[in-house]
Design a protein around this motif. Structure first.
Motif, PDB file in Angstrom:
ATOM      1  N   GLY A   1      78.476 -60.377  30.384  1.00  0.00           N
ATOM      2  CA  GLY A   1      78.914 -61.528  31.175  1.00  0.00           C
ATOM      3  C   GLY A   1      78.233 -62.808  30.745  1.00  0.00           C
ATOM      4  N   ALA A   2      76.962 -62.941  31.079  1.00  0.00           N
ATOM      5  CA  ALA A   2      76.279 -64.214  30.800  1.00  0.00           C
ATOM      6  C   ALA A   2      76.067 -64.410  29.302  1.00  0.00           C
ATOM      7  CB  ALA A   2      74.939 -64.231  31.503  1.00  0.00           C
ATOM      8  N   GLY A   3      76.187 -65.642  28.870  1.00  0.00           N
ATOM      9  CA  GLY A   3      75.992 -65.973  27.463  1.00  0.00           C
ATOM     10  C   GLY A   3      74.540 -66.270  27.189  1.00  0.00           C
ATOM     11  N   GLU A   4      73.831 -65.231  26.748  1.00  0.00           N
ATOM     12  CA  GLU A   4      72.398 -65.410  26.526  1.00  0.00           C
ATOM     13  C   GLU A   4      71.970 -64.474  25.406  1.00  0.00           C
ATOM     14  OE1 GLU A   4      69.035 -65.796  29.380  1.00  0.00           O
ATOM     15  OE2 GLU A   4      69.742 -63.829  29.992  1.00  0.00           O
ATOM     16  N   PRO A   5      71.355 -64.999  24.330  1.00  0.00           N
ATOM     17  CA  PRO A   5      70.969 -64.121  23.226  1.00  0.00           C
ATOM     18  C   PRO A   5      70.041 -63.014  23.709  1.00  0.00           C
ATOM     19  CG  PRO A   5      70.562 -66.425  22.679  1.00  0.00           C
ATOM     20  CD  PRO A   5      70.943 -66.395  24.114  1.00  0.00           C
ATOM     21  N   ASP A   6      70.207 -61.811  23.145  1.00  0.00           N
ATOM     22  CA  ASP A   6      69.324 -60.707  23.531  1.00  0.00           C
ATOM     23  C   ASP A   6      68.007 -60.745  22.766  1.00  0.00           C
ATOM     24  OD1 ASP A   6      70.797 -60.151  21.182  1.00  0.00           O
ATOM     25  OD2 ASP A   6      70.410 -58.003  21.372  1.00  0.00           O
ATOM     26  N   PHE A   7      67.888 -61.636  21.760  1.00  0.00           N
ATOM     27  CA  PHE A   7      66.644 -61.748  21.001  1.00  0.00           C
ATOM     28  C   PHE A   7      65.545 -62.317  21.892  1.00  0.00           C
ATOM     29  CE2 PHE A   7      69.896 -62.645  17.639  1.00  0.00           C
ATOM     30  CZ  PHE A   7      69.707 -61.476  16.925  1.00  0.00           C
ATOM     31  N   ASP A   8      64.314 -62.080  21.462  1.00  0.00           N
ATOM     32  CA  ASP A   8      63.183 -62.676  22.175  1.00  0.00           C
ATOM     33  C   ASP A   8      62.912 -64.066  21.578  1.00  0.00           C
ATOM     34  OD1 ASP A   8      61.109 -62.882  23.924  1.00  0.00           O
ATOM     35  OD2 ASP A   8      59.785 -61.469  22.882  1.00  0.00           O
ATOM     36  N   THR A   9      62.276 -64.923  22.369  1.00  0.00           N
ATOM     37  CA  THR A   9      61.815 -66.207  21.831  1.00  0.00           C
ATOM     38  C   THR A   9      60.796 -65.908  20.725  1.00  0.00           C
ATOM     39  OG1 THR A   9      62.024 -67.187  24.038  1.00  0.00           O
ATOM     40  CG2 THR A   9      60.656 -68.375  22.448  1.00  0.00           C
TER      41      THR A   9
END
Ligand code: GLU
Length: 409
Positions: free
Chosen positions: A45-53
């Motif tokens: 759903g939400a558009g958010e990279p799964d990578f860590d900062t």
């Protein structure tokens, strides 16, 4: 339920009554609740990279805390961050800005909000190509403007054509919104396409452009990203080029968005921010400075990883009967067409009448959270955010297919 002690009169403003809560935020909240209650949900759903900062960015934030950078900063960004943004605009976009042309806010959302608040009078029009990111029209309404929706179609890869643009411009048009690569379609404008829109805009000096470039670094297959202020320098005096660190550097929670624009607009936006949130978090600003000044090579590696996921998801979706999906140039979204499914029945006899009901069915039956097309201004589609692990994407595509295959006319 009537709350005790709360006046039961028309207390909430008419404008607030006219807008909807953000669909993307509402769905992330719902998914978190379902997961908390033990439901097995794959969230696309939400558009958010799964990578860590990245680590060097985190370290810059830790250093900022240790050095006591914990006080107010200049209201619209530290000088150091503004300099890093100027260098970024030069490096990536061939755009020359001075720090006085730069503003920094609590995420890209506040940049857009400040720009609209600073420029819209009641009834001023903002042209928004659909499908659009869910918040654009409601932000315009909140700021007293009228969103003018320019519906696009798959025939033009969900891109606005110069003819359509020109047909919607009126003496009240203040802004055109451009978002490339697009949320929710992932489609991106080529240099020639941007140039042909610019050619129309040159004829209408009252129209400004808000270029939302937040997905700039997530592009595939040698596609060349273009931003309008670079493609048509004659328009630069009326373009707000906005971006942020959320998507490129996997820093969604840090809330740093920024923009470059003529000083007259930047000054007005600063005035608004000075009366609302004041500066964005000082620690986040130090982190964003490090993100923009530090190593940029990993951006390409991450884009390659997104490309593999796009290829997989597009292929799997197109294998499902009655679903068709374009192969977009960037972003981490796809926007498949599900109109062929509408009208089919679930096993319990419920007719799936629209994309919202299809997404509700897929949440219930397959445990997959997606966002319905209507939220983006285009019915008969849904959005998949594929910024998830390959493992979850494989499982999600299987489950979506299985649930859709069960539907019958
Ligand atoms: N832009 C992201 C999305 O579309 C994040 C959520 C939001 O702020 O809308 O999912």
């Amino acid at each position: 339920m009537i709350e005790k002690g709360v006046l039961q009169i028309a207390f909430i403003s008419k404008t607030t009554g006219q807008i909807k809560p953000s669909a993307t935020i509402a769905l992330s909240t719902r998914t978190a609740e379902l997961k908390k209650n033990g439901k097995d949900i794959i969230s696309l759903g939400a558009g958010e990279p799964d990578f860590d900062t990245p680590d060097h960015i985190k370290q810059a934030a830790i250093k900022a805390i240790e050095e006591g950078q914990t006080k107010y900063t200049v209201v619209d960004g530290t000088y150091e961050l503004k300099q890093a943004i100027c260098a970024k605009f030069k490096r990536d976009n061939n755009l020359d800005f001075l720090p006085e042309n730069i503003t920094v806010s609590n995420g890209g959302k506040q940049i857009i909000f400040n720009a609209l608040m600073a420029t819209l009078d009641q009834g001023d029009e903002v042209i928004i190509p659909a499908p659009y990111w869910v918040s654009y029209p409601d932000m315009v309404t909140l700021c007293g403007g009228s969103p003018i929706i320019a519906e696009t179609s798959e025939d033009t890869n969900f891109k606005l054509t110069p003819e359509k643009l020109e047909s919607l411009i009126t003496p009240r048009t203040k802004w055109l919104f451009l978002n490339s690569p697009s949320n929710p379609s992932g489609c991106a404008y080529s240099y020639d396409e941007i140039k042909s829109l610019a050619k129309i805009l040159l004829k209408y000096p009252n129209v400004w452009v808000l270029s939302d470039d937040i997905y700039e670094h997530i592009i595939f297959d040698d596609f060349k990203f273009t931003t309008i202020a670079d493609a048509e320098p004659e328009l630069k005096g009326r373009v707000l080029t906005m971006n942020g660190v959320s998507k490129a550097y996997a820093m969604t929670g840090w809330r740093i968005g920024y923009a470059g624009a003529p000083k007259i607009l930047i000054d007005a936006m600063r005035k608004i921010q000075s009366q609302s949130t004041s500066n964005p978090c000082s620690i986040s600003q130090a982190a964003a400075t490090s993100a923009l000044k530090g190593d940029q090579k990993f951006l390409k590696t991450r884009a390659e990883s997104f490309k593999k996921r796009r290829d997989y998801v597009v292929q799997k979706l197109n294998e499902i009967e009655d679903i068709s999906c374009l192969n977009p140039e960037g972003g981490f979204y796809v926007f498949p067409n599900c109109s062929g499914i509408l009208g089919k029945k679930t096993q319990s006899g419920q007719i799936i009448k629209n994309d919202l009901e299809l997404c509700e069915y897929l949440l219930e039956d397959a445990g997959i959270c997606l966002v319905y097309g209507q939220a983006f201004g285009l019915k008969g589609y849904f959005r998949i955010s594929y910024a998830s692990s390959m493992g979850s994407l494989i499982m999600a595509c299987e489950k979506i297919k299985k649930s859709i295959d069960k539907l019958e006319f």
